[in-house]
Write a protein that holds these residues in place. Structure first.
Motif, PDB file in Angstrom:
ATOM      1  N   ALA A 465       1.059  -0.928   0.174  1.00 27.44           N
ATOM      2  CA  ALA A 465      -0.046  -0.032   0.044  1.00 27.44           C
ATOM      3  C   ALA A 465       0.825   1.447   0.051  1.00 27.44           C
ATOM      4  N   PHE A 466       2.497   1.368   0.498  1.00 36.71           N
ATOM      5  CA  PHE A 466       2.819   2.230   1.073  1.00 36.71           C
ATOM      6  C   PHE A 466       3.648   2.886  -0.372  1.00 36.71           C
ATOM      7  N   ALA A 467       4.097   2.048  -1.552  1.00 42.98           N
ATOM      8  CA  ALA A 467       4.372   1.848  -2.747  1.00 42.98           C
ATOM      9  C   ALA A 467       3.994   2.368  -3.506  1.00 42.98           C
ATOM     10  N   GLY A 468       2.420   1.676  -3.851  1.00 45.37           N
ATOM     11  CA  GLY A 468       1.124   1.587  -4.153  1.00 45.37           C
ATOM     12  C   GLY A 468       0.946   3.685  -4.682  1.00 45.37           C
ATOM     13  N   TYR A 469       0.452   3.860  -3.505  1.00 44.73           N
ATOM     14  CA  TYR A 469       0.360   5.260  -3.161  1.00 44.73           C
ATOM     15  C   TYR A 469       1.203   6.210  -3.760  1.00 44.73           C
ATOM     16  N   SER A 470       2.305   5.811  -2.788  1.00 43.38           N
ATOM     17  CA  SER A 470       3.786   6.830  -3.278  1.00 43.38           C
ATOM     18  C   SER A 470       3.552   6.696  -4.885  1.00 43.38           C
ATOM     19  N   LEU A 471       3.787   5.604  -5.508  1.00 41.20           N
ATOM     20  CA  LEU A 471       3.527   6.002  -6.916  1.00 41.20           C
ATOM     21  C   LEU A 471       2.785   6.164  -7.604  1.00 41.20           C
ATOM     22  N   GLY A 472       1.919   6.549  -7.048  1.00 37.21           N
ATOM     23  CA  GLY A 472       0.284   7.068  -7.817  1.00 37.21           C
ATOM     24  C   GLY A 472       0.395   8.025  -7.891  1.00 37.21           C
ATOM     25  N   LEU A 473       1.295   8.900  -6.515  1.00 38.63           N
ATOM     26  CA  LEU A 473       0.661  10.599  -6.367  1.00 38.63           C
ATOM     27  C   LEU A 473       1.481  10.740  -6.625  1.00 38.63           C
ATOM     28  N   VAL A 474       2.780  11.041  -6.803  1.00 37.63           N
ATOM     29  CA  VAL A 474       4.293  10.667  -7.998  1.00 37.63           C
ATOM     30  C   VAL A 474       3.537  10.900  -8.940  1.00 37.63           C
ATOM     31  N   LEU A 475       3.427  10.120  -9.909  1.00 37.93           N
ATOM     32  CA  LEU A 475       2.947  10.127 -10.975  1.00 37.93           C
ATOM     33  C   LEU A 475       1.583  11.005 -11.812  1.00 37.93           C
ATOM     34  N   LEU A 476       1.118  10.677 -10.759  1.00 36.28           N
ATOM     35  CA  LEU A 476      -0.198  11.771 -11.174  1.00 36.28           C
ATOM     36  C   LEU A 476      -0.387  13.188 -11.158  1.00 36.28           C
ATOM     37  N   ALA A 477       0.534  13.835 -10.067  1.00 37.25           N
ATOM     38  CA  ALA A 477       0.644  14.929  -9.506  1.00 37.25           C
ATOM     39  C   ALA A 477       2.569  15.258 -10.802  1.00 37.25           C
ATOM     40  N   GLY A 478       3.032  14.465 -10.499  1.00 38.55           N
ATOM     41  CA  GLY A 478       4.354  14.872 -10.818  1.00 38.55           C
ATOM     42  C   GLY A 478       4.183  15.565 -11.992  1.00 38.55           C
ATOM     43  N   PRO A 479       3.055  15.974 -12.960  1.00 40.56           N
ATOM     44  CA  PRO A 479       3.432  17.287 -14.650  1.00 40.56           C
ATOM     45  C   PRO A 479       3.132  18.613 -13.666  1.00 40.56           C
ATOM     46  N   GLY A 480       2.307  18.127 -13.225  1.00 39.95           N
ATOM     47  CA  GLY A 480       2.554  20.045 -12.244  1.00 39.95           C
ATOM     48  C   GLY A 480       2.821  20.112 -11.162  1.00 39.95           C
ATOM     49  N   VAL A 481       3.919  19.312 -10.628  1.00 40.80           N
ATOM     50  CA  VAL A 481       4.640  19.630  -9.473  1.00 40.80           C
ATOM     51  C   VAL A 481       5.637  20.405  -9.957  1.00 40.80           C
ATOM     52  N   ALA A 482       6.462  19.596 -11.076  1.00 44.90           N
ATOM     53  CA  ALA A 482       7.408  19.754 -12.428  1.00 44.90           C
ATOM     54  C   ALA A 482       7.430  21.028 -12.956  1.00 44.90           C
ATOM     55  N   LEU A 483       5.968  21.301 -13.531  1.00 44.43           N
ATOM     56  CA  LEU A 483       5.947  22.157 -13.840  1.00 44.43           C
ATOM     57  C   LEU A 483       5.522  23.655 -13.222  1.00 44.43           C
ATOM     58  N   ALA A 484       5.506  23.484 -11.964  1.00 44.08           N
ATOM     59  CA  ALA A 484       5.307  24.116 -11.366  1.00 44.08           C
ATOM     60  C   ALA A 484       6.655  25.528 -10.748  1.00 44.08           C
ATOM     61  N   VAL A 485       7.599  24.773 -11.064  1.00 47.05           N
ATOM     62  CA  VAL A 485       8.813  24.883 -10.948  1.00 47.05           C
ATOM     63  C   VAL A 485       9.304  25.947 -11.970  1.00 47.05           C
ATOM     64  N   ALA A 486       9.824  26.904 -11.840  1.00 45.58           N
ATOM     65  CA  ALA A 486       9.521  28.182 -12.537  1.00 45.58           C
ATOM     66  C   ALA A 486      10.748  27.836 -13.942  1.00 45.58           C
ATOM     67  N   PRO A 487      12.094  27.127 -13.241  1.00 49.51           N
ATOM     68  CA  PRO A 487      13.170  27.361 -13.860  1.00 49.51           C
ATOM     69  C   PRO A 487      11.923  25.878 -15.150  1.00 49.51           C
ATOM     70  N   VAL A 488      12.321  25.242 -14.968  1.00 45.55           N
ATOM     71  CA  VAL A 488      10.944  24.123 -16.016  1.00 45.55           C
ATOM     72  C   VAL A 488      10.460  24.531 -16.746  1.00 45.55           C
ATOM     73  N   ALA A 489       9.291  25.312 -15.952  1.00 48.66           N
ATOM     74  CA  ALA A 489       8.123  25.599 -17.195  1.00 48.66           C
ATOM     75  C   ALA A 489       9.080  26.846 -17.829  1.00 48.66           C
ATOM     76  N   ASP A 490      10.126  27.684 -17.997  1.00 51.45           N
ATOM     77  CA  ASP A 490      10.804  28.758 -18.306  1.00 51.45           C
ATOM     78  C   ASP A 490      11.713  27.472 -19.724  1.00 51.45           C
ATOM     79  N   ALA A 491      12.089  26.708 -19.929  1.00 52.81           N
ATOM     80  CA  ALA A 491      12.977  25.958 -20.912  1.00 52.81           C
ATOM     81  C   ALA A 491      11.242  25.487 -21.772  1.00 52.81           C
ATOM     82  N   VAL A 492      10.452  24.224 -20.787  1.00 52.69           N
ATOM     83  CA  VAL A 492       8.995  24.003 -21.804  1.00 52.69           C
ATOM     84  C   VAL A 492       8.440  25.110 -22.497  1.00 52.69           C
ATOM     85  N   ALA A 493       8.696  26.459 -22.117  1.00 49.60           N
ATOM     86  CA  ALA A 493       7.747  27.288 -22.395  1.00 49.60           C
ATOM     87  C   ALA A 493       9.071  27.849 -23.655  1.00 49.60           C
ATOM     88  N   GLY A 494       9.794  27.781 -23.638  1.00 51.85           N
ATOM     89  CA  GLY A 494      11.184  28.160 -24.514  1.00 51.85           C
ATOM     90  C   GLY A 494      10.665  27.273 -26.050  1.00 51.85           C
TER      91      GLY A 494
END
Length: 536
Positions: A465-494
């Motif tokens: 349960a611990f592994a499944g929940y952690s992996l699922g949350l990271v995968l689902l929240a991954g796009p938002g968390v990664a692109l909320a980081v300004a340098p990452v968003a700047d690179a993708v926007a470029g």
């Protein structure tokens, strides 16, 4: 009647305690494997120390060994004292089957046996390197007697350290068991200690913390033990070193005697309750209050029970704290440079939301314990049960995560639109994470208790349960968390030829949609599973 421990009873207690600990270790495969792996890593280290001592002895460099002799005995005493005190404070002050022992033997016999086992365990770790280094240095210098003096100069501070740590630990335990204030504050106290521990080891500040301590204790008479170690080779004062050696052993015996009294006071103490309602003198109203009017009285009381259980048994939430290690480098960078890393606000929000779900909703059926049959047959609707299970994680994890994300982003100097975007993302993940945890936890429940410390067991979520929940949350929240980081968003926007804020908004929107759908389905599954749960 003699007031000294009975040697025969102490010997039997040592025998049974050693057998019990070995038997318990055989039953914990993961810990046994970890010990074997640690031993395999330590073997070459000990051999390397012996070879190094041999080479130093052959070189005739007395300056280096003199410096080491001044530092090693005090360092051993300090480290062993701290380790022994922590063991007593956490779980070593209350031996297994204590009440059974005390009905058949005197408290002094029980303490002497338990202390002897602790002493044997410590000496078991210290003896191999002490002997190997002593023998290596003796071979290098051609002076056989230095092997014995070096070994004694390491082992005797270890004995004194065990005695010191036992005394300090039992003193703290006596204060804790008798003070209602300490009982109420034990959770924040341990949280502060844990954060300080993480900060010390992961921020690179370990030397600035321990160097002053070592400098303080590296004074006579502890440094005289170093003179005793080198007397056969360097010609230091053997008499003064011998006095320090005998004095250290005598002080250890005295400390053990004092600790025996403290142990007896602790074991026969009537502890205070941290919650006045435990004795029936608190509020007994059945009104669920404002929370009950918002989420329903049944859901409010389930949430209250979950929160009270966590407060009364915080050791169950110990596993939630370990991933905070991942935030330490970013926090350290922020403190050292005075600037908040761009990745810290969204990752702090993700960790807080994850902790809220893992700590309160990842094992909703197993956390009910013996009351599960009552809860399951009480007529509580499934959705009310899920709301009650999820609510503490949303309030604590989501609330803390939202405050951290918004506050850190504001302090970092982000523009207001980005601050609002990061805060909104924290709200979404803070609400969805406990719901996702409830679904995973009901799919993979765990009802059996697991050993969380040397002498304590608790029902914690299953590893799957611990592994499944952690992996699922990271995968689902991954796009938002990664692109909320300004340098990452700047690179993708470029690359895409658009603004960074739009990229971040799209990433957060995608994660919000994924988390919302997954959280809703997970909550619905948990509600249906609870309603269909049957007691065999």
């Amino acid at each position: 009647m003699t007031r000294l421990p009975d040697a025969g009873r102490v010997r039997l207690i040592v025998w049974w305690e050693v057998r019990r600990r070995l038997r318990a270790l055989r039953g914990r495969t993961s810990q046994l494997i970890a010990l074997v792996i640690s031993g395999l890593f330590l073997v070459p280290v000990v051999i390397g120390l012996g070879v190094g001592a041999f080479l130093v002895g052959q070189s005739g460099d007395t300056e280096l060994v003199t410096v080491a002799a001044d530092v090693v005995p005090p360092g051993v005493w300090l480290a062993v004292s701290a380790f022994a005190a922590v063991r007593v404070i956490t779980d070593g002050a209350d031996p297994d089957n204590r009440d059974g022992y005390l009905t058949t033997v005197a408290a002094r016999d029980l303490f002497a046996g338990v202390a002897a086992v602790e002493l044997l365990g410590t000496l078991g770790y210290l003896t191999p390197p002490a002997v190997v280094v002593g023998v290596g240095y003796a071979l290098g210098t051609g002076t056989p007697t230095v092997a014995a003096t070096v070994a004694l100069a390491v082992l005797v501070p270890g004995v004194l350290g065990v005695a010191t740590g036992q005394t300090v630990g039992h003193a703290v335990a006596n204060v804790s068991v008798r003070s209602r204030l300490v009982q109420r504050l034990r959770v924040p106290i341990w949280a502060i200690v844990f954060v300080a521990y993480v900060w010390t080891f992961l921020s690179g500040e370990i030397e600035s913390v321990f160097d002053p301590l070592l400098t303080t204790v590296a004074r006579p008479p502890l440094t005289w033990l170093g003179e005793f170690a080198l007397a056969p080779v360097v010609g230091t004062d053997l008499v003064r070193g011998g006095v320090a050696l005998v004095g250290s052993l005598g002080l250890a015996v005295g400390l053990f005697a004092v600790t025996g009294v403290l142990a007896r006071l602790l074991w026969y103490a009537d502890g205070v309750a941290s919650d006045p309602t435990a004795h029936g003198d608190g509020e007994t109203s059945v009104d669920a209050g404002l929370v009950g009017r918002l989420v329903g009285p049944r859901a409010a009381w389930i949430a209250r029970v979950s929160t009270v259980r966590a407060i009364r048994a915080p050791v169950k939430l110990l596993f939630v704290a370990y991933p905070v290690f991942l935030l330490a480098p970013s926090v350290s960078t922020a403190v050292e440079t005075g600037r908040i890393p761009a990745s810290l606000p969204p990752t702090a929000a993700l960790y807080a939301a994850w902790a809220g779900g893992a700590g309160f909703a990842l094992n909703p059926l197993g956390d009910q314990g013996a009351t599960l049959p009552v809860t399951a047959t009480s007529g509580v609707p499934g959705w009310a049960f899920v709301r009650g299970v999820v609510l503490p994680g949303v309030v604590l994890g989501g609330g803390v995560g939202t405050a951290l994300a918004g506050g850190l982003s504001l302090v970092a100097g982000d523009p207001l639109p980005r601050v609002l975007l990061v805060t909104g993302a924290a709200v979404v993940v803070g609400v969805a994470a406990p719901a996702l945890a409830a679904g995973v936890g009901t799919l993979l429940p765990k009802f059996e208790a697991s050993r969380v410390t040397r002498s304590r067991e608790a029902v914690v979520p299953s590893l799957f349960a611990f592994a499944g929940y952690s992996l699922g949350l990271v995968l689902l929240a991954g796009p938002g968390v990664a692109l909320a980081v300004a340098p990452v968003a700047d690179a993708v926007a470029g690359v895409l030829g658009t603004s960074a804020l739009v990229v971040s908004a799209v990433g957060v929107g995608v994660s919000a949609l994924l988390l919302g759908v997954a959280g809703l389905f997970a909550a619905a599954y948990a509600a249906r599973r609870f309603e269909r749960f049957t007691v065999d």
